[in-house]
Design a protein around this motif. Structure first.
Motif, PDB file in Angstrom:
ATOM      1  N   UNK A  32     -11.449  -7.164  42.444  1.00  0.00           N
ATOM      2  CA  UNK A  32     -10.871  -5.902  42.031  1.00  0.00           C
ATOM      3  C   UNK A  32      -9.381  -5.908  42.407  1.00  0.00           C
ATOM      4  N   UNK A  33      -8.522  -5.623  41.457  1.00  0.00           N
ATOM      5  CA  UNK A  33      -7.078  -5.614  41.679  1.00  0.00           C
ATOM      6  C   UNK A  33      -6.656  -4.317  42.375  1.00  0.00           C
ATOM      7  N   UNK A  34      -5.897  -4.459  43.446  1.00  0.00           N
ATOM      8  CA  UNK A  34      -5.428  -3.303  44.217  1.00  0.00           C
ATOM      9  C   UNK A  34      -4.081  -2.826  43.686  1.00  0.00           C
ATOM     10  N   UNK A  35      -3.963  -1.516  43.533  1.00  0.00           N
ATOM     11  CA  UNK A  35      -2.748  -0.895  43.005  1.00  0.00           C
ATOM     12  C   UNK A  35      -2.286   0.191  43.973  1.00  0.00           C
TER      13      UNK A  35
ATOM     14  N   UNK B 188      -3.669  12.826  39.893  1.00  0.00           N
ATOM     15  CA  UNK B 188      -5.085  12.645  40.217  1.00  0.00           C
ATOM     16  C   UNK B 188      -5.833  11.996  39.053  1.00  0.00           C
ATOM     17  N   UNK B 189      -5.524  12.428  37.839  1.00  0.00           N
ATOM     18  CA  UNK B 189      -6.186  11.866  36.658  1.00  0.00           C
ATOM     19  C   UNK B 189      -5.834  10.396  36.472  1.00  0.00           C
ATOM     20  N   UNK B 190      -4.602  10.027  36.764  1.00  0.00           N
ATOM     21  CA  UNK B 190      -4.197   8.628  36.620  1.00  0.00           C
ATOM     22  C   UNK B 190      -4.874   7.739  37.662  1.00  0.00           C
ATOM     23  N   UNK B 191      -4.999   8.224  38.884  1.00  0.00           N
ATOM     24  CA  UNK B 191      -5.707   7.461  39.923  1.00  0.00           C
ATOM     25  C   UNK B 191      -7.170   7.290  39.525  1.00  0.00           C
TER      26      UNK B 191
ATOM     27  N   UNK C 129     -11.588  -0.253  36.755  1.00  0.00           N
ATOM     28  CA  UNK C 129     -11.905  -1.359  37.651  1.00  0.00           C
ATOM     29  C   UNK C 129     -10.839  -1.728  38.659  1.00  0.00           C
ATOM     30  N   UNK C 130      -9.797  -0.934  38.768  1.00  0.00           N
ATOM     31  CA  UNK C 130      -8.762  -1.177  39.763  1.00  0.00           C
ATOM     32  C   UNK C 130      -9.129  -0.462  41.066  1.00  0.00           C
ATOM     33  N   UNK C 131      -8.489  -0.862  42.139  1.00  0.00           N
ATOM     34  CA  UNK C 131      -8.655  -0.221  43.445  1.00  0.00           C
ATOM     35  C   UNK C 131      -7.337   0.476  43.772  1.00  0.00           C
ATOM     36  N   UNK C 132      -7.160   1.723  43.304  1.00  0.00           N
ATOM     37  CA  UNK C 132      -5.869   2.395  43.474  1.00  0.00           C
ATOM     38  C   UNK C 132      -5.756   3.173  44.786  1.00  0.00           C
ATOM     39  N   UNK C 133      -4.536   3.246  45.283  1.00  0.00           N
ATOM     40  CA  UNK C 133      -4.212   4.075  46.440  1.00  0.00           C
ATOM     41  C   UNK C 133      -2.964   4.876  46.081  1.00  0.00           C
TER      42      UNK C 133
END
Length: 121
Positions: free
Chosen positions: A1-4, A32-35, A42-46
């Motif tokens: 999973x790619x972290x963003x 919030x909607x973009x995260x 499938x991304x791991x966003x912060x």
């Protein structure tokens, strides 16, 4: 999973005078909607929302140290206002120092973060 990592000005500190059609609540809902959309793809966003300088560098550094990021998106609210140029420069250098292998991308508004990330990972 790619972290963003998504770095941007906390809407509570944004100068909305040039964008009267936006409100703090609307900007936060876009963020919030973009995260959520990144997570769904499938991304791991912060999300890393910062103030206008008092704690911004500390907050970004702390976020950058949490994990290895594949992509870092820097929001238009940090890049576009001329008065934030020095803060933008500091944030870019923190990203370069703490995440040298991450792609860097830029959104143009609170609602196109996913597209910015997808250009680079």
């Amino acid at each position: 999973m790619k972290a963003v990592l998504a770095i941007g000005i906390d809407p509570r500190f944004a100068d909305l005078s040039a964008m009267p059609h936006l409100t703090t609540e609307l900007i936060q809902s876009y963020l919030d909607a973009q995260i959520a959309a990144l997570r769904e793809r499938g991304y791991d966003p912060l999300s890393c929302l910062i103030d206008l300088g008092d704690t911004a560098e500390e907050v970004v550094t702390r976020a950058l140290k949490t994990k290895r990021f594949d992509c870092i998106v820097i929001g238009a609210g940090l890049r576009k206002p001329d008065g934030l140029f020095l803060l933008f420069e500091k944030i870019i250098n923190l990203v370069h120092r703490h995440a040298p292998d991450a792609s860097i991308c830029f959104n143009t508004q609170p609602a196109d973060t996913v597209e910015a990330v997808q250009r680079w990972i």
